[in-house]
Scaffold this motif. Structure first.
Motif, mmCIF file in Angstrom:
data_model
loop_
_atom_site.group_PDB
_atom_site.id
_atom_site.type_symbol
_atom_site.label_atom_id
_atom_site.label_comp_id
_atom_site.label_asym_id
_atom_site.label_seq_id
_atom_site.Cartn_x
_atom_site.Cartn_y
_atom_site.Cartn_z
ATOM 1 N N HIS A 134 0.859 -1.185 0.000
ATOM 2 C CA HIS A 134 0.000 0.000 0.000
ATOM 3 C C HIS A 134 0.896 1.237 0.000
ATOM 4 N N VAL A 135 0.485 2.285 -0.704
ATOM 5 C CA VAL A 135 1.296 3.503 -0.793
ATOM 6 C C VAL A 135 0.425 4.726 -0.550
ATOM 7 N N ASP A 136 0.870 5.584 0.374
ATOM 8 C CA ASP A 136 0.198 6.847 0.673
ATOM 9 C C ASP A 136 1.131 7.981 0.277
ATOM 10 N N THR A 137 0.697 8.838 -0.633
ATOM 11 C CA THR A 137 1.507 9.978 -1.063
ATOM 12 C C THR A 137 0.647 11.243 -1.073
ATOM 13 N N SER A 138 1.312 12.381 -1.088
ATOM 14 C CA SER A 138 0.611 13.660 -1.213
ATOM 15 C C SER A 138 1.587 14.710 -1.755
ATOM 16 N N ARG A 176 -3.597 9.476 -4.086
ATOM 17 C CA ARG A 176 -2.973 9.453 -2.761
ATOM 18 C C ARG A 176 -2.993 8.069 -2.121
ATOM 19 N N TYR A 177 -3.825 7.174 -2.647
ATOM 20 C CA TYR A 177 -4.003 5.870 -2.019
ATOM 21 C C TYR A 177 -3.851 4.765 -3.067
ATOM 22 N N ARG A 178 -2.719 4.080 -3.033
ATOM 23 C CA ARG A 178 -2.506 2.942 -3.936
ATOM 24 C C ARG A 178 -2.611 1.670 -3.110
ATOM 25 N N ILE A 179 -3.472 0.767 -3.545
ATOM 26 C CA ILE A 179 -3.751 -0.458 -2.810
ATOM 27 C C ILE A 179 -2.926 -1.603 -3.384
ATOM 28 N N GLY A 180 -2.223 -2.316 -2.511
ATOM 29 C CA GLY A 180 -1.333 -3.380 -2.936
ATOM 30 C C GLY A 180 -2.062 -4.562 -3.560
ATOM 31 N N VAL A 181 -1.405 -5.159 -4.557
ATOM 32 C CA VAL A 181 -1.908 -6.357 -5.223
ATOM 33 C C VAL A 181 -0.819 -7.415 -5.137
ATOM 34 N N PRO A 224 -5.380 -6.572 3.181
ATOM 35 C CA PRO A 224 -4.098 -7.215 3.465
ATOM 36 C C PRO A 224 -3.004 -6.777 2.491
ATOM 37 N N ALA A 225 -1.794 -6.661 3.002
ATOM 38 C CA ALA A 225 -0.627 -6.328 2.182
ATOM 39 C C ALA A 225 0.621 -6.712 2.959
ATOM 40 N N ASP A 226 1.742 -6.736 2.260
ATOM 41 C CA ASP A 226 3.021 -7.073 2.902
ATOM 42 C C ASP A 226 3.712 -5.854 3.490
ATOM 43 N N ALA A 227 3.380 -4.660 2.981
ATOM 44 C CA ALA A 227 4.078 -3.449 3.436
ATOM 45 C C ALA A 227 3.223 -2.227 3.160
ATOM 46 N N VAL A 228 3.532 -1.167 3.876
ATOM 47 C CA VAL A 228 2.952 0.164 3.633
ATOM 48 C C VAL A 228 4.104 1.143 3.448
ATOM 49 N N ILE A 229 4.010 1.960 2.408
ATOM 50 C CA ILE A 229 4.940 3.079 2.251
ATOM 51 C C ILE A 229 4.155 4.344 2.565
ATOM 52 N N LEU A 230 4.621 5.068 3.564
ATOM 53 C CA LEU A 230 3.895 6.220 4.095
ATOM 54 C C LEU A 230 4.749 7.467 3.911
ATOM 55 N N GLU A 231 4.294 8.371 3.059
ATOM 56 C CA GLU A 231 5.055 9.593 2.781
ATOM 57 C C GLU A 231 4.575 10.723 3.680
ATOM 58 N N VAL A 232 5.502 11.371 4.357
ATOM 59 C CA VAL A 232 5.179 12.517 5.212
ATOM 60 C C VAL A 232 4.637 13.652 4.352
ATOM 61 N N GLY A 233 3.625 14.357 4.868
ATOM 62 C CA GLY A 233 3.083 15.497 4.134
ATOM 63 C C GLY A 233 3.994 16.709 4.237
ATOM 64 N N MET A 234 4.296 17.138 5.471
ATOM 65 C CA MET A 234 5.179 18.286 5.693
ATOM 66 C C MET A 234 5.881 18.111 7.027
ATOM 67 N N GLY A 235 7.151 18.401 7.044
ATOM 68 C CA GLY A 235 7.906 18.294 8.297
ATOM 69 C C GLY A 235 8.094 16.842 8.679
ATOM 70 N N GLY A 236 7.635 16.478 9.869
ATOM 71 C CA GLY A 236 7.797 15.113 10.347
ATOM 72 C C GLY A 236 7.266 14.958 11.752
ATOM 73 N N ARG A 237 7.827 15.733 12.664
ATOM 74 C CA ARG A 237 7.510 15.579 14.081
ATOM 75 C C ARG A 237 6.014 15.712 14.336
ATOM 76 N N PHE A 238 5.367 16.722 13.759
ATOM 77 C CA PHE A 238 3.949 16.948 13.980
ATOM 78 C C PHE A 238 3.110 16.634 12.741
ATOM 79 N N ASP A 239 3.676 15.970 11.765
ATOM 80 C CA ASP A 239 2.898 15.572 10.607
ATOM 81 C C ASP A 239 1.906 14.495 11.023
#
Length: 450
Positions: A79-83, A92-97, A144-159
């Motif tokens: 699964h992939v989350d991007t912005s 923004r939402y790619r579902i794993g196959v 179900p999926a084997d992994a998630v890739i999660l991209e930070v929107g802005m910054g990190g600490r308070f994203d």
């Protein structure tokens, strides 16, 4: 190429438009609201497959793309989350196959998740980005999926993505000045915010860092938290040799094809992704790396148009490149690529640019001062923060470029065509300055991401 039609996206878009009337679009640097909402939803962020969490000023999107290519080449579902998205919210939402290429979320699934999150929030104060992040956790926890890739929107600490307590690996890509109003006006301050995604004892990968001060902050934070750290240039590296990409770490050396994504900056991005996927505990063989380098895709990052409507408006034989880079360091990377293209095949370079008002347009344009023949500026559609084309043209002029406003991307292309001298080489045209503007270009071209 499959293009999502208006009817297919309408239900999810209606839900998002409704949410935007209730909640602000901007950023509110706190995790309290997203944590409260996730609790009501049953804490889906605690039920995810192993997470690769990626932050950075530049290169995080490319690193996301390389990580996905590596995992899918290995037969993993991811699964992939991007912005932000370029054309459709679904991007923004790619579902794993399993064993195949992940697919953008269906409109029905996205609309359903949006309704459920909106209902759970019950009208309380929250930003749209926080709702969209909660949607990703809900979608990814239920499929179900084997992994998630999660991209930070802005910054990190308070994203709002930074609620995952034990990521398989945290990745920090190149850091430069951007979002100074939120993150600070020095690279070490921005690095400290990005380092906020590191979790005690969990692996960390530090990608190439132009600024030593930023690198020092990242390394010292990893040490303080007891994170096993892999640092570019120290624990792993990559370079071009005889038209091949040579990747090296303590496990050995791999002789690979050059990445499908153009530009020398992608060598270090690919290296960080390889190291990240390994650090996350996934199998990465030479065959997997080789396949990933040839299949990786990431729209609007030095993407060359080979089909579509925009080519019809440009001089015959033109090259049209789209890139969403939007800050001075991003401009330098893109300009370096344009110079490399020029060395292989000389052509006059035209720029068509649109930017938002939180960026440094003069700093961006300055990278092209000695290489661009002319700049056209246009307004970004669908953005309240879009810079006026006249103001943006003045910024290009202040950077030492000849510039003028245009009514649209198409009008700029038509003006370039009118200026074409018979017998002269067809131009190289760069459309960029913002991911939102790059999205406008892909929509105008009829080739949105799929």
């Amino acid at each position: 190429m499959t293009i999502m039609n208006e009817a297919a996206v309408s239900e999810a878009e209606k839900e998002i438009e409704h949410l935007m009337t209730l909640h602000p679009k901007g950023f509110d640097m706190s995790l309290d609201r997203i944590t409260r909402l996730l609790e009501v939803l049953g804490n889906p962020h605690l039920k995810l497959p192993p997470v690769i969490h990626i932050a950075g000023t530049n290169g995080k999107g490319s690193a996301t793309a390389f990580c996905r290519a590596l995992l899918e080449a290995g037969g993993y579902s991811v699964h992939v989350d991007t912005s932000p998205h370029l054309v459709n919210w679904h991007e923004r939402y790619r579902i794993g196959v399993k064993g195949g290429r992940g697919q953008l979320v269906s409109d029905a699934d996205l609309a359903d998740a949006l309704r459920r999150v909106g209902k759970a929030n019950a009208g309380q104060q929250i930003t749209v980005f926080e709702i969209l992040t909660a949607v990703s956790f809900l979608l990814f926890s239920e499929k179900p999926a084997d992994a998630v890739i999660l991209e930070v929107g802005m910054g990190g600490r308070f994203d709002s993505t930074n609620v995952v307590p034990n990521p398989a690996v945290s990745v920090i890509m190149p850091i430069a000045l951007d979002h100074q109003a939120y993150l600070g006006d020095r690279v070490e301050l921005i690095a400290a915010e990005k380092a906020g995604i590191m979790k005690r004892g969990r692996p960390v990968v530090v990608g190439y860092q132009e600024f030593e001060a930023a690198r020092d902050v990242l390394v010292s934070t990893a040490e303080r938290l007891g994170c096993p750290a892999s640092v570019y240039g120290q624990d792993f590296t990559a370079h071009e040799e005889f038209g091949r990409l040579v990747y090296q770490d303590e496990f050995g050396l791999a002789d690979l094809p050059l990445p499908k994504l153009p530009g020398r900056h992608q060598y270090a991005n690919a290296a960080a992704a390889i190291r990240a996927v390994k650090a996350a505990g996934f199998t990465v063989t030479d065959a997997i790396m080789e396949k990933a380098m040839t299949t990786v895709e990431w729209p609007a990052r030095l993407q060359k148009l080979t089909e579509g409507d925009l080519l019809r408006h440009a001089p015959e034989g033109s090259e049209i490149w789209i890139d969403g880079g939007h800050n001075p360091s991003g401009g330098e990377v893109i300009a370096e690529a344009m110079v490399a293209f020029e060395e292989r095949q000389p052509r006059p370079l035209y720029i068509i640019a649109g930017m938002i008002n939180t960026k440094d347009p003069v700093g961006y344009f300055r990278a092209f001062t000695d290489i661009a023949e002319h700049v056209f500026t246009a307004r970004i559609r669908g953005s309240d923060a879009a810079l006026d084309p006249v103001v943006l043209a003045h910024s290009a002029y202040d950077a030492g470029l000849v510039a003028e406003p245009a009514g649209s991307i198409v009008e700029a292309l038509q003006e370039i065509t009118r200026r074409q001298v018979p017998g002269s080489p067809p131009p190289r045209i760069l459309i960029g300055g913002s991911l939102y503007f790059a999205g406008n270009a892909l929509a105008d071209n009829g080739t949105p991401p799929t």
